[in-house]
Design a protein around this motif. Structure first.
Motif, PDB file in Angstrom:
ATOM      1  N   GLU A   1       0.833  -1.208   0.000  1.00  0.00           N
ATOM      2  CA  GLU A   1       0.000   0.000   0.000  1.00  0.00           C
ATOM      3  C   GLU A   1       0.865   1.254   0.000  1.00  0.00           C
ATOM      4  O   GLU A   1       0.561   2.230  -0.691  1.00  0.00           O
ATOM      5  CB  GLU A   1      -0.926   0.021   1.216  1.00  0.00           C
ATOM      6  CG  GLU A   1      -2.174  -0.779   1.047  1.00  0.00           C
ATOM      7  CD  GLU A   1      -2.993  -0.338  -0.147  1.00  0.00           C
ATOM      8  OE1 GLU A   1      -3.363   0.853  -0.248  1.00  0.00           O
ATOM      9  OE2 GLU A   1      -3.272  -1.180  -1.008  1.00  0.00           O
TER      10      GLU A   1
ATOM     11  N   ARG B   1      -0.672   6.094  -2.495  1.00  0.00           N
ATOM     12  CA  ARG B   1      -2.036   6.561  -2.258  1.00  0.00           C
ATOM     13  C   ARG B   1      -2.188   6.960  -0.793  1.00  0.00           C
ATOM     14  O   ARG B   1      -1.774   6.240   0.096  1.00  0.00           O
ATOM     15  CB  ARG B   1      -3.016   5.448  -2.605  1.00  0.00           C
ATOM     16  CG  ARG B   1      -4.449   5.850  -2.562  1.00  0.00           C
ATOM     17  CD  ARG B   1      -5.300   4.670  -2.887  1.00  0.00           C
ATOM     18  NE  ARG B   1      -5.312   3.791  -1.718  1.00  0.00           N
ATOM     19  CZ  ARG B   1      -6.332   3.038  -1.368  1.00  0.00           C
ATOM     20  NH1 ARG B   1      -7.406   2.997  -2.106  1.00  0.00           N
ATOM     21  NH2 ARG B   1      -6.290   2.283  -0.298  1.00  0.00           N
ATOM     22  N   ILE B   2      -2.790   8.109  -0.569  1.00  0.00           N
ATOM     23  CA  ILE B   2      -3.037   8.558   0.797  1.00  0.00           C
ATOM     24  C   ILE B   2      -4.515   8.366   1.104  1.00  0.00           C
ATOM     25  O   ILE B   2      -5.377   8.875   0.390  1.00  0.00           O
ATOM     26  CB  ILE B   2      -2.649  10.039   0.981  1.00  0.00           C
ATOM     27  CG1 ILE B   2      -1.152  10.213   0.723  1.00  0.00           C
ATOM     28  CG2 ILE B   2      -3.011  10.511   2.368  1.00  0.00           C
ATOM     29  CD1 ILE B   2      -0.689  11.646   0.740  1.00  0.00           C
ATOM     30  N   SER B   3      -4.795   7.637   2.166  1.00  0.00           N
ATOM     31  CA  SER B   3      -6.177   7.324   2.510  1.00  0.00           C
ATOM     32  C   SER B   3      -6.290   7.123   4.010  1.00  0.00           C
ATOM     33  O   SER B   3      -5.299   6.869   4.691  1.00  0.00           O
ATOM     34  CB  SER B   3      -6.605   6.045   1.780  1.00  0.00           C
ATOM     35  OG  SER B   3      -7.892   5.658   2.202  1.00  0.00           O
ATOM     36  N   LEU B   4      -7.496   7.244   4.515  1.00  0.00           N
ATOM     37  CA  LEU B   4      -7.743   6.985   5.927  1.00  0.00           C
ATOM     38  C   LEU B   4      -8.151   5.535   6.166  1.00  0.00           C
ATOM     39  O   LEU B   4      -8.503   5.171   7.275  1.00  0.00           O
ATOM     40  CB  LEU B   4      -8.838   7.921   6.455  1.00  0.00           C
ATOM     41  CG  LEU B   4      -8.459   9.389   6.524  1.00  0.00           C
ATOM     42  CD1 LEU B   4      -9.665  10.215   6.969  1.00  0.00           C
ATOM     43  CD2 LEU B   4      -7.301   9.623   7.448  1.00  0.00           C
ATOM     44  N   ARG B   5      -8.094   4.729   5.128  1.00  0.00           N
ATOM     45  CA  ARG B   5      -8.467   3.316   5.245  1.00  0.00           C
ATOM     46  C   ARG B   5      -7.396   2.450   4.592  1.00  0.00           C
ATOM     47  O   ARG B   5      -6.745   2.859   3.644  1.00  0.00           O
ATOM     48  CB  ARG B   5      -9.799   3.044   4.559  1.00  0.00           C
ATOM     49  CG  ARG B   5     -10.980   3.729   5.231  1.00  0.00           C
ATOM     50  CD  ARG B   5     -12.259   3.466   4.503  1.00  0.00           C
ATOM     51  NE  ARG B   5     -13.199   2.481   4.945  1.00  0.00           N
ATOM     52  CZ  ARG B   5     -13.481   2.054   6.153  1.00  0.00           C
ATOM     53  NH1 ARG B   5     -12.795   2.445   7.152  1.00  0.00           N
ATOM     54  NH2 ARG B   5     -14.431   1.205   6.395  1.00  0.00           N
TER      55      ARG B   5
ATOM     56  N   GLU C   1      -7.657  -3.637   6.687  1.00  0.00           N
ATOM     57  CA  GLU C   1      -8.542  -2.812   7.516  1.00  0.00           C
ATOM     58  C   GLU C   1      -9.155  -3.652   8.634  1.00  0.00           C
ATOM     59  O   GLU C   1      -9.219  -3.225   9.783  1.00  0.00           O
ATOM     60  CB  GLU C   1      -9.643  -2.183   6.649  1.00  0.00           C
ATOM     61  CG  GLU C   1     -10.563  -1.241   7.398  1.00  0.00           C
ATOM     62  CD  GLU C   1      -9.932   0.088   7.772  1.00  0.00           C
ATOM     63  OE1 GLU C   1     -10.518   0.794   8.617  1.00  0.00           O
ATOM     64  OE2 GLU C   1      -8.869   0.437   7.250  1.00  0.00           O
TER      65      GLU C   1
ATOM     66  N   TRP D   1     -13.557   9.007  11.732  1.00  0.00           N
ATOM     67  CA  TRP D   1     -14.894   9.261  11.183  1.00  0.00           C
ATOM     68  C   TRP D   1     -15.950   9.377  12.277  1.00  0.00           C
ATOM     69  O   TRP D   1     -16.873  10.185  12.174  1.00  0.00           O
ATOM     70  CB  TRP D   1     -15.282   8.188  10.161  1.00  0.00           C
ATOM     71  CG  TRP D   1     -14.429   8.276   8.938  1.00  0.00           C
ATOM     72  CD1 TRP D   1     -13.542   7.337   8.498  1.00  0.00           C
ATOM     73  CD2 TRP D   1     -14.327   9.368   8.024  1.00  0.00           C
ATOM     74  NE1 TRP D   1     -12.914   7.769   7.356  1.00  0.00           N
ATOM     75  CE2 TRP D   1     -13.373   9.023   7.043  1.00  0.00           C
ATOM     76  CE3 TRP D   1     -14.942  10.608   7.932  1.00  0.00           C
ATOM     77  CZ2 TRP D   1     -13.032   9.868   5.996  1.00  0.00           C
ATOM     78  CZ3 TRP D   1     -14.598  11.450   6.886  1.00  0.00           C
ATOM     79  CH2 TRP D   1     -13.656  11.070   5.939  1.00  0.00           C
TER      80      TRP D   1
END
Length: 195
Positions: free
Chosen positions: A26, A31-35, A41, A163
């Motif tokens: 990853e 890629r920058i993501s919060l998941r 996950e 979230w």
């Protein structure tokens, strides 16, 4: 890359991470993501649940003590209406927090913990907003400090995931903005500086 095994980290989580190398793959995507991707996950949720549950319980109990102790300020600052304020605090806020604490001790999944904590934060925030309606016009303006503490607590102290904390913080801020608009009829510049 060698991973150290912690006494709090389940062995199957470490083995899943080691075997799949999902983290490295990853990060290489840029890629920058919060998941994380779905398998990682799920592993992260298990890891987070096991490693933060004790702290989350402690922080909710501490938050309950703070929320309850602010009842003394209700009595000192608003002696003419403190009975109504205590009704909100003791009949609405405290029972919800106590039920959430009980849920934390019974919960087996991270989502249940996060939702229970989110409901507690929302209840505290909305109960403070309800107290603004009861206090006199001049005194009601003092309650925004309690909302700042509540939102800060939800984001920083509680251990809630982003979230869930964002949902609680945004909901409380929107309710506060609507309440200030209804109670004080402020000019837009004043309202903007209070957000």
């Amino acid at each position: 890359m060698k991973r150290e095994k912690s006494e709090h980290t389940p062995l199957h989580v470490l083995e899943n991470l080691k075997e799949s190398n999902l983290i490295e793959r990853e990060l290489q995507k840029g890629r920058i993501s919060l998941r994380f991707p779905p398998p990682l996950e799920k592993t992260y949720h298990e890891f987070h649940f096991r490693n933060t549950l004790r702290f989350i319980k402690f922080s909710l109990i501490l938050g309950f003590i703070f929320y309850l102790s602010f009842g003394l300020l209700d009595y000192l600052a608003y002696p003419e209406v403190f009975h109504k304020l205590w009704t909100i605090r003791l009949a609405v806020g405290c029972p919800v927090i106590l039920i959430s604490i009980a849920i934390l001790y019974l919960a087996r999944r991270d989502e249940v913990v996060q939702i229970a904590y989110d409901i507690s934060i929302l209840t505290v925030g909305f109960s403070i907003i309800a107290m603004m309606f009861i206090a006199s016009h001049d005194l009601a303006q003092r309650y925004y400090a309690g909302l700042i503490i509540t939102v800060y607590y939800g984001y920083v102290v509680s251990g809630m995931r982003f979230w869930y904390a964002t949902f609680a913080g945004t909901s409380i801020t929107a309710a506060y903005t609507a309440t200030v608009h209804l109670l004080f009829k402020p000019d837009p510049a004043f309202l903007a500086t209070n957000l």
